[in-house]
Design an enzyme around this catalytic site. Structure first.
Site, PDB file in Angstrom:
ATOM      1  CG  HIS A  92      -0.318  -0.095   2.540  1.00  0.00           C
ATOM      2  ND1 HIS A  92       0.187  -1.288   3.019  1.00  0.00           N
ATOM      3  CD2 HIS A  92      -0.103   0.819   3.519  1.00  0.00           C
ATOM      4  CE1 HIS A  92       0.678  -1.097   4.237  1.00  0.00           C
ATOM      5  NE2 HIS A  92       0.524   0.181   4.566  1.00  0.00           N
ATOM      6  CG  HIS A  94       0.339   5.357   4.159  1.00  0.00           C
ATOM      7  ND1 HIS A  94      -0.659   5.274   5.096  1.00  0.00           N
ATOM      8  CD2 HIS A  94       1.137   4.283   4.356  1.00  0.00           C
ATOM      9  CE1 HIS A  94      -0.464   4.186   5.839  1.00  0.00           C
ATOM     10  NE2 HIS A  94       0.608   3.565   5.402  1.00  0.00           N
TER      11      HIS A  94
END
Ligand SMILES: [Zn+2]
Length: 128
Positions: A92, A94
């Protein structure tokens, strides 16, 4: 993966505030944000690390597009990426809208290991 919270968000088992979705990627708001608009961009295929994602030339331009969109719509001064990957074992990125006086300063300082110049040079010699 059965026990991955992000895979459950992708499958819809866990609800999320989706702000972007296509065939291969999903972006949604972090529910414990650093700043308003703090977004997580994830591949729909489970990979452990961001660098494991085969389509590096897809995800980074998409992260930039989402960041620019967040910056404009939320009137942010700029945005930053964080890809530490320690909290959830599903790749992931951010994407964090940033503001001149927000609290996210000196973030890396807490992790610094106080190396000597000789220690830095020793690593340099392994890399050159
Ligand atoms: Zn996953």
């Amino acid at each position: 993966m059965d026990d991955c919270i992000f895979c459950k968000i992708i499958s819809g088992q866990i609800p999320s505030f989706k702000i972007y979705e296509d065939q291969n990627y999903l972006a949604f708001l972090d529910i414990n944000p650093i700043n308003p608009g703090h977004t997580l961009l994830i591949p729909k295929t489970h990979y452990r690390w961001v660098y494991d994602i085969p389509a590096q030339s897809e995800i980074w331009p998409l992260a930039t597009k989402i960041g620019q969109d967040l910056k404009q719509k939320l009137n942010a001064d700029y945005f930053t990426y964080i890809t530490a990957g320690m909290e959830v074992p599903h790749a992931h990125i951010h994407i964090v809208p940033r503001f001149q006086n927000d609290k996210m300063t000196g973030m890396l300082d807490q992790f610094r290991i106080n190396s000597t110049i000789q220690e830095v040079e020793s690593v340099y010699n392994k890399l050159k």
